[in-house]
Scaffold this motif. Structure first.
Motif, short mmCIF file in Angstrom:
data_model
loop_
_atom_site.label_atom_id
_atom_site.label_comp_id
_atom_site.label_asym_id
_atom_site.label_seq_id
_atom_site.Cartn_x
_atom_site.Cartn_y
_atom_site.Cartn_z
N GLU A 136 -3.75 -43.53 -10.07
CA GLU A 136 -3.83 -44.97 -10.32
C GLU A 136 -2.45 -45.54 -10.59
O GLU A 136 -2.07 -46.60 -10.07
CB GLU A 136 -4.76 -45.26 -11.49
N PHE A 137 -1.69 -44.83 -11.40
CA PHE A 137 -0.34 -45.26 -11.75
C PHE A 137 0.55 -45.30 -10.50
O PHE A 137 1.26 -46.29 -10.27
CB PHE A 137 0.26 -44.31 -12.78
N ASN A 140 -9.92 -44.09 -5.64
CA ASN A 140 -8.90 -44.41 -6.64
C ASN A 140 -8.62 -45.90 -6.71
O ASN A 140 -8.43 -46.45 -7.81
CB ASN A 140 -7.60 -43.65 -6.34
N LYS A 154 -10.56 -51.02 -13.76
CA LYS A 154 -9.74 -51.03 -14.97
C LYS A 154 -8.98 -52.35 -15.09
O LYS A 154 -8.86 -52.92 -16.18
CB LYS A 154 -8.76 -49.85 -14.94
N THR A 189 1.29 -46.66 -18.41
CA THR A 189 0.35 -47.63 -18.99
C THR A 189 0.63 -49.01 -18.40
O THR A 189 1.75 -49.30 -17.98
CB THR A 189 0.47 -47.71 -20.52
N LEU A 199 -3.84 -50.51 -20.73
CA LEU A 199 -4.63 -49.56 -19.94
C LEU A 199 -3.90 -48.24 -19.83
O LEU A 199 -2.69 -48.21 -19.59
CB LEU A 199 -4.85 -50.09 -18.52
N GLU A 200 -4.63 -47.15 -19.99
CA GLU A 200 -4.11 -45.84 -19.69
C GLU A 200 -4.51 -45.51 -18.25
O GLU A 200 -5.69 -45.52 -17.90
CB GLU A 200 -4.70 -44.79 -20.64
N LEU A 201 -3.54 -45.23 -17.40
CA LEU A 201 -3.80 -44.99 -15.99
C LEU A 201 -3.73 -43.50 -15.66
O LEU A 201 -2.92 -42.78 -16.24
CB LEU A 201 -2.78 -45.74 -15.12
N THR A 202 -4.57 -43.07 -14.73
CA THR A 202 -4.46 -41.70 -14.23
C THR A 202 -3.20 -41.60 -13.37
O THR A 202 -2.60 -42.61 -13.00
CB THR A 202 -5.68 -41.30 -13.39
N LEU A 204 -9.23 -48.17 -10.02
CA LEU A 204 -8.11 -48.95 -10.54
C LEU A 204 -8.51 -50.41 -10.68
O LEU A 204 -8.21 -51.06 -11.69
CB LEU A 204 -6.91 -48.80 -9.62
#
Length: 223
Positions: free
Chosen positions: A156-157, A195, A202, A142, A150-153, A199
């Motif tokens: 993305e993370f 991606n 977000k 996150t 934010l919750e990241l995939t 990102l």
């Protein structure tokens, strides 16, 4: 910038702590609504909690247990009730440290710094990465900025982690793709572009629209 939640009924002590710790570049928040401490904890998402034992409605032991149901964040108890029973109770309820009142602000700062080092810097890698006040939590993927999370995939993370590891330096697209290929998911140039675009959208939602910069024909960076 690490965030510290101060749960202290004495307004003078709370504000004094907040002011002093802010001088050390910590972001602080003092609890005002003692009926809903857990809600405030979840909204603020701190890296450390300073928690008094004697509080309105429910005591610090209760709130320590409630926090422990959702987080392993370091908790330092503050209390004038410094008999052995209270100290033992604080540790048994999930506390990590106990500071007796009255206390020296410099001692509190030293204990806060030591606790943060033990919790986030040692034992391998950092559990969090910080960027101008935004905090990337490596444990739950996150990103938090100004109280917004934010919750990241997975991709993305990993992209954000790679860029923060190289903050101030350009990271080539090929380098990012190579790192992402370490997972079992197929990554190519188009996938990376998609991606990065997701990102960035977000990041805009939490005020970080300019966090990732494109270096045309080379790659990306955060400064």
């Amino acid at each position: 910038m690490f965030k510290i939640l101060i749960v202290e009924d004495d307004r003078v002590i709370a504000r004094t702590l907040a002011s002093h710790l802010s001088k050390w570049d910590y972001e602080t928040r003092c609890i005002d609504d003692f009926k809903n401490i857990l809600d405030e904890f979840l909204r603020f998402d701190p890296q450390l909690v300073l928690l008094d034992i004697m509080l309105p409605f429910f005591n610090g032991f209760h709130w320590c247990q409630e926090i422990r149901k959702v987080s392993e964040v370091p908790i330092i108890f503050l209390s004038s009730a410094n008999d052995n029973m209270n100290i033992v109770m604080a540790m048994n309820m999930g506390g990590d440290e106990f500071i007796e009142k009255p206390f020296d602000l410099n001692v509190v700062t030293a204990k806060v710094q030591a606790m943060l080092r033990r919790s986030y810097a040692f034992q391998g890698a950092m559990n969090v990465m910080e960027y101008h006040g935004a905090v990337l939590n490596l444990s739950d993927a996150t990103l938090t900025n100004e109280g917004q999370k934010l919750e990241l995939t997975k991709n993305e993370f990993r992209i954000l982690q790679i860029l923060l590891e190289n903050a101030g330096r350009i990271v080539s697209r090929d380098s990012i793709i190579t790192r992402l290929w370490e997972s079992d998911e197929f990554i190519d140039d188009n996938t990376l572009t998609v991606n990065i675009a997701r990102l960035r959208k977000k990041l805009e939602q939490i005020g970080l629209a300019r966090m990732i910069r494109t270096k045309k024909g080379i790659g990306y960076m955060v400064e």
